[in-house]
Design an enzyme around this catalytic site. Structure first.
Site, PDB file in Angstrom:
ATOM      1  N   ASP A 169      -1.883  -5.296   3.523  1.00  0.00           N
ATOM      2  CA  ASP A 169      -1.777  -5.344   5.201  1.00  0.00           C
ATOM      3  C   ASP A 169      -3.260  -6.722   5.203  1.00  0.00           C
ATOM      4  O   ASP A 169      -4.247  -7.221   4.166  1.00  0.00           O
ATOM      5  CB  ASP A 169      -2.941  -4.414   5.733  1.00  0.00           C
ATOM      6  N   ARG A 202      -3.873  -3.485  13.570  1.00  0.00           N
ATOM      7  CA  ARG A 202      -5.588  -3.206  13.308  1.00  0.00           C
ATOM      8  C   ARG A 202      -5.538  -4.269  13.461  1.00  0.00           C
ATOM      9  O   ARG A 202      -5.665  -5.819  13.017  1.00  0.00           O
ATOM     10  CB  ARG A 202      -5.262  -3.345  12.168  1.00  0.00           C
ATOM     11  N   GLU A 257      -9.514  -5.120   4.410  1.00  0.00           N
ATOM     12  CA  GLU A 257      -9.184  -3.931   3.307  1.00  0.00           C
ATOM     13  C   GLU A 257      -7.848  -4.447   2.160  1.00  0.00           C
ATOM     14  O   GLU A 257      -8.181  -4.020   0.769  1.00  0.00           O
ATOM     15  CB  GLU A 257      -8.728  -2.468   4.407  1.00  0.00           C
ATOM     16  N   GLU A 273       0.549  -1.130   0.056  1.00  0.00           N
ATOM     17  CA  GLU A 273       0.638  -0.137  -0.141  1.00  0.00           C
ATOM     18  C   GLU A 273       0.994   0.803  -0.242  1.00  0.00           C
ATOM     19  O   GLU A 273       0.643   2.174  -0.519  1.00  0.00           O
ATOM     20  CB  GLU A 273      -0.886   0.176   1.174  1.00  0.00           C
ATOM     21  N   HIS A 303      -4.358 -13.177  13.105  1.00  0.00           N
ATOM     22  CA  HIS A 303      -2.827 -12.352  14.183  1.00  0.00           C
ATOM     23  C   HIS A 303      -2.860 -12.534  14.981  1.00  0.00           C
ATOM     24  O   HIS A 303      -2.671 -13.187  15.684  1.00  0.00           O
ATOM     25  CB  HIS A 303      -4.179 -11.127  13.755  1.00  0.00           C
ATOM     26  N   TYR A 347       1.631  -5.590  13.365  1.00  0.00           N
ATOM     27  CA  TYR A 347       0.630  -5.334  12.237  1.00  0.00           C
ATOM     28  C   TYR A 347      -0.413  -4.811  13.356  1.00  0.00           C
ATOM     29  O   TYR A 347      -0.957  -5.291  14.616  1.00  0.00           O
ATOM     30  CB  TYR A 347      -0.240  -5.776  11.564  1.00  0.00           C
ATOM     31  N   ASP A 378      -5.724  -7.307   6.563  1.00  0.00           N
ATOM     32  CA  ASP A 378      -7.035  -8.140   7.376  1.00  0.00           C
ATOM     33  C   ASP A 378      -8.105  -7.987   5.943  1.00  0.00           C
ATOM     34  O   ASP A 378      -7.533  -8.145   4.810  1.00  0.00           O
ATOM     35  CB  ASP A 378      -7.470  -6.396   7.965  1.00  0.00           C
TER      36      ASP A 378
END
Length: 821
Positions: free
Chosen positions: A81, A295, A85, A8, A339, A293, A83
């Protein structure tokens, strides 16, 4: 050929590029490259809620660079990432590049930290796209788009323009508003805190305070000053002695390592960072390879990280600081156990040893490091000594004092901050750390002074950013990736304001919330929003199809929207309908154009709808009220007073005279502009029928009559006198009128008009535009600046058909003709 890696951000790309070597090209997508269109719904509800994706605004250059890089490679590693998104970004990238790279040559790589071992392991074990996770993100995006696009227009009409509703943000706003309502409705109650300043009769004679805890074995509750004075009078005659001394050792366990919600709460409490600021700093630490990470809602810790921490604690503090079994912290049911919690990537990188960080980055890293290391250590051991002191009078008053001492620091060796936080969490009072002298059961104490303080109960506090995030999390509303954005949105839209770090609803926020709660309570309540989050989790698990979930939601959504369309208060509607039952003599139906207006039938229709669904729109209720006013002579005096009915205003005298004059004129032929047809004669006839029925025309309708009189003034004898008699606006002529007339005259030379052009749903037709402006100018004698500018731009397209264009270009401010390509 080389292999393309897409992440990203540029910072992430730079770090990963160092680990992969020259066989890879690492590029940044700068976030999402595709999204729903910004200015329209972009969801085909009838075709299984199919989203219409377009390239994200401002990403044209990035997309060109990615496609160019893809042409030089034979394989693409999608590395956003780990997740929802991130998975969605990866899928959109694949959709964007699949015409260049075959789909079988795309791989997905995920990692929880940006370190060489983690990146190497991820690229050694690539996977394929998790479409269930992509669909969960698509469902959320479509869900939010439907709610935003369908509910916001209701707000524009009912509250004010420019406001908006959001599926999660509106629930957060509701929590803030409901807390404010509790605070305003709160009635403080008086109470008293009683105590004493006492000392031993033998050395060491060190004064200490005790606080009244029980009266005759029951919890002490002193509700007012009169009761406090009575107790005080009794205590003055009493003597004090130590009834018992209780000694025990307690353990205080370390808190779990940080997850997204708790890091935002802690950073706000200890560092003063907003949630969005916290996530921005954490992003930099993550991209720099210092933390995992950020989130996440899982307390899981990788075995390798736990082993490294155990070795560090043994070497730094000693083996006695390690638990026999690794500490385990239970995550929520919805947490993604793949995670990890937020932790330092290398525990050996202590806060003091890491250089090159900005002040805020260093502060947050220290918070994360200390919390993680402490979470892997043994509890602290605290010796707690409590003295209970009693009186010997008629009633037994028991006072209490407690002292604590850390006998083994345990996790506190790693975490100084946590001591204050843990104390707040356990709710210890201010006496917890007082110094108590040695005391024995039965010994007498002297009272130096009786203490008493009047207090009042306090309302629940306003939410702070961290406490609101905590409530959202506990309620199941939102997910780690949405908390900061949710709070940022309601603050940016000025629905809430910060007052000493507390969140208070603004007037606009209160109005928005009042409307949403009144009209769409099922959609914006905490329970329903939490249930939707659970369904999104099930989509990700693969147990629910996202389109099935959307269809179920949409069915309810349409019902809620229908019920929210400006509905009037049912009780008020019933009162007016009941009043209208008194009417026995209805006016004859009136025909206006193609429509026939029948008062009795209108009331009957609205009455039937009210009987069927129990409510009508505010507009319908207003219409009923106006009819009640119209038939006021048939209403009882009690009804007139109760409903506050007023006799309707009669038509203005001059209105009838204006219509009489207009009826004698020869009107222009009806003209069609776009899809609308303008017929001056038909318009005047319609207004005439309204006046004849006794209806008073609106200000806007009267203004339209005045415009027509000016437009056809050449046919009216002695117009200046008529203008004076009827009170027509004698506006000063527009100083630009001559120039506007010249521009319109020049357009008459245009013989061949360009064909209409369609852009989206709108059609642009030059000849219709010209005729519309010409008609308006004849009627009003002016055009707006915006219309004049648009007219000039249009004329520049017809320079070949306007012979004198160049000669008068400067005089009229016409655009310079563009060179032909």
């Amino acid at each position: 050929m080389k292999k393309l890696v897409i992440v990203e951000s540029p910072a992430k790309a730079k770090t990963i590029n160092k680990y992969l070597g020259d066989d890879y090209i690492v590029k940044a997508s700068m976030g999402h490259v595709r999204d729903l269109p910004p200015k329209k719904l972009g969801v085909d509800v009838k075709d299984g809620f199919k989203p219409e994706y377009v390239n994200s605004k401002g990403r044209a250059k990035t997309i060109t660079e990615l496609k160019s890089a893809a042409k030089k490679c034979d394989h693409v590693f999608l590395a956003p990432d780990p997740d929802r998104e991130g998975e969605a970004i990866a899928w959109h990238l694949q959709e964007l590049l699949k015409d260049i790279i075959p789909e079988e040559n795309f791989s997905r790589v995920t990692y929880n930290e940006i370190t060489k071992p983690a990146i190497t392991a991820a690229f050694a074990n690539p996977t394929k796209m998790e479409m269930n996770r992509v669909n969960a993100q698509q469902a959320r995006r479509v869900l939010d788009r439907l709610v935003g696009f369908k509910v916001s227009p209701l707000l524009w009409r009912q509250v004010k323009g420019g406001v908006s509703a959001g599926r999660v943000q509106s629930v957060a706003l509701r929590l803030v508003c409901e807390r404010e309502q509790l605070i305003k409705a709160f009635n403080p109650e008086e109470y008293w805190v009683l105590g004493a300043n006492v000392k031993k009769q033998v050395a060491p004679i060190v004064p200490f305070e005790v606080q009244l805890a029980k009266i005759n074995g029951e919890k002490a509750e002193v509700k007012g000053g009169e009761q406090a004075d009575k107790i005080r009078a009794e205590l003055d005659k009493s003597k004090l002695h130590v009834e018992r001394v209780i000694e025990k050792q307690v353990q205080r366990k370390a808190r779990a390592p940080f997850i997204t919600s708790t890091i935002q709460q802690a950073a706000s409490s200890f560092c003063g960072f907003s949630p969005s600021r916290t996530m921005g700093i954490a992003q930099k630490l993550y991209e720099g390879g210092l933390i995992t990470y950020m989130r996440t809602d899982s307390f899981n810790i990788a075995k390798t990280a736990q082993d490294e921490c155990f070795a560090f604690v043994t070497a730094e503090y000693g083996a006695e600081y390690l638990p026999r079994k690794p500490n385990f912290y239970k995550s929520k049911k919805s947490a993604q156990e793949a995670h990890e919690a937020i932790r330092p990537t290398e525990v050996s990188k202590t806060p003091s040893s890491v250089s090159g960080l900005e002040k805020d980055e260093a502060t947050l890293y220290k918070l994360i490091w200390e919390r993680f290391v402490a979470s892997q250590m043994v509890p602290a051991k605290i010796a707690r000594r409590t003295a209970e002191v009693e009186t010997d009078g008629k009633n037994t008053y028991m006072f209490r004092a407690t002292a604590s001492e850390v006998v083994f620091p345990g996790y506190m060796r790693a975490s100084g901050i946590e001591k204050a936080a843990d104390k707040k969490k356990e709710g210890e009072d201010e006496d917890a750390n007082i110094a108590l002298p040695p005391l024995t059961k039965g010994e007498n104490l002297d009272c130096l002074k009786w203490l008493g303080e009047q207090k009042f109960t306090k309302p629940p506090p306003r939410y702070s950013e961290p406490s609101l995030i905590k409530t959202l999390e506990e309620s199941g509303v939102g997910r780690p990736s949405t908390y900061a954005q949710t709070l940022s949105t309601i603050e940016k839209r000025e629905y809430v304001t910060k007052e000493k770090r507390s969140l208070a609803p603004t007037e606009a926020g209160t109005r928005v919330n009042d409307f949403l709660v009144k009209s769409l309570d099922p959609l914006f309540n905490v329970k329903f929003t939490a249930e939707m989050e659970e369904k999104l989790d099930k989509i990700e698990e693969g147990s629910v199809e996202w389109t099935d979930m959307m269809q179920e939601f949409h069915t309810h959504f349409l019902e809620w929207l229908e019920g929210a369309k400006d509905m009037a208060e049912p009780a008020e509607t019933l009162e007016v309908l009941t009043a209208l039952e008194q009417i026995t003599d209805w006016a004859e139906p009136v025909k206006r154009g193609r429509r026939t207006y029948d008062d009795q039938e209108i009331v009957k229709s609205v009455r039937e709808k009210f009987a069927e669904i129990g409510k009508v729109t505010s507009r319908q209720q207003q219409m009923l009220f106006q009819l009640a006013c119209k038939y006021i002579k048939q209403m009882t005096e009690e009804t007139v007073t109760k409903l506050k009915l007023e006799k309707p205003e009669s038509p203005r005298t001059e209105t009838g005279k204006k219509i009489e004059i207009l009826e004698t004129l020869d009107f222009e032929e009806p003209r069609k502009v776009g899809k609308r047809t303008y017929d001056d004669g038909k318009f005047v006839t319609s207004l005439k029928e309204q006046v004849r029925s006794g209806k008073r025309l609106s200000v806007r309708q009267v203004g339209a009559l005045d415009t027509l009189l000016v437009k056809y003034s050449k046919q009216i004898t002695n117009f200046e006198q008529v203008q004076k008699d009827l009170g027509l606006d004698a506006k000063a002529p527009d100083e630009n009128a001559k120039d506007i007339a010249k521009l319109l005259d020049l357009c008459e030379t245009i013989q061949t008009w360009n064909p209409p052009v369609k852009r989206g749903k709108r059609e642009y037709n030059d000849v219709d535009f010209y005729e519309s402006l010409s008609t308006q100018f004849k009627g009003k004698g002016t055009l707006s600046d915006r219309q004049i500018a648009a007219l000039k731009r249009m004329m520049s397209r017809y320079i070949d058909q306007i012979p004198t264009y160049m000669q008068i270009r400067e005089e009229l401010g016409l655009p310079e003709p563009k060179a032909k390509k």
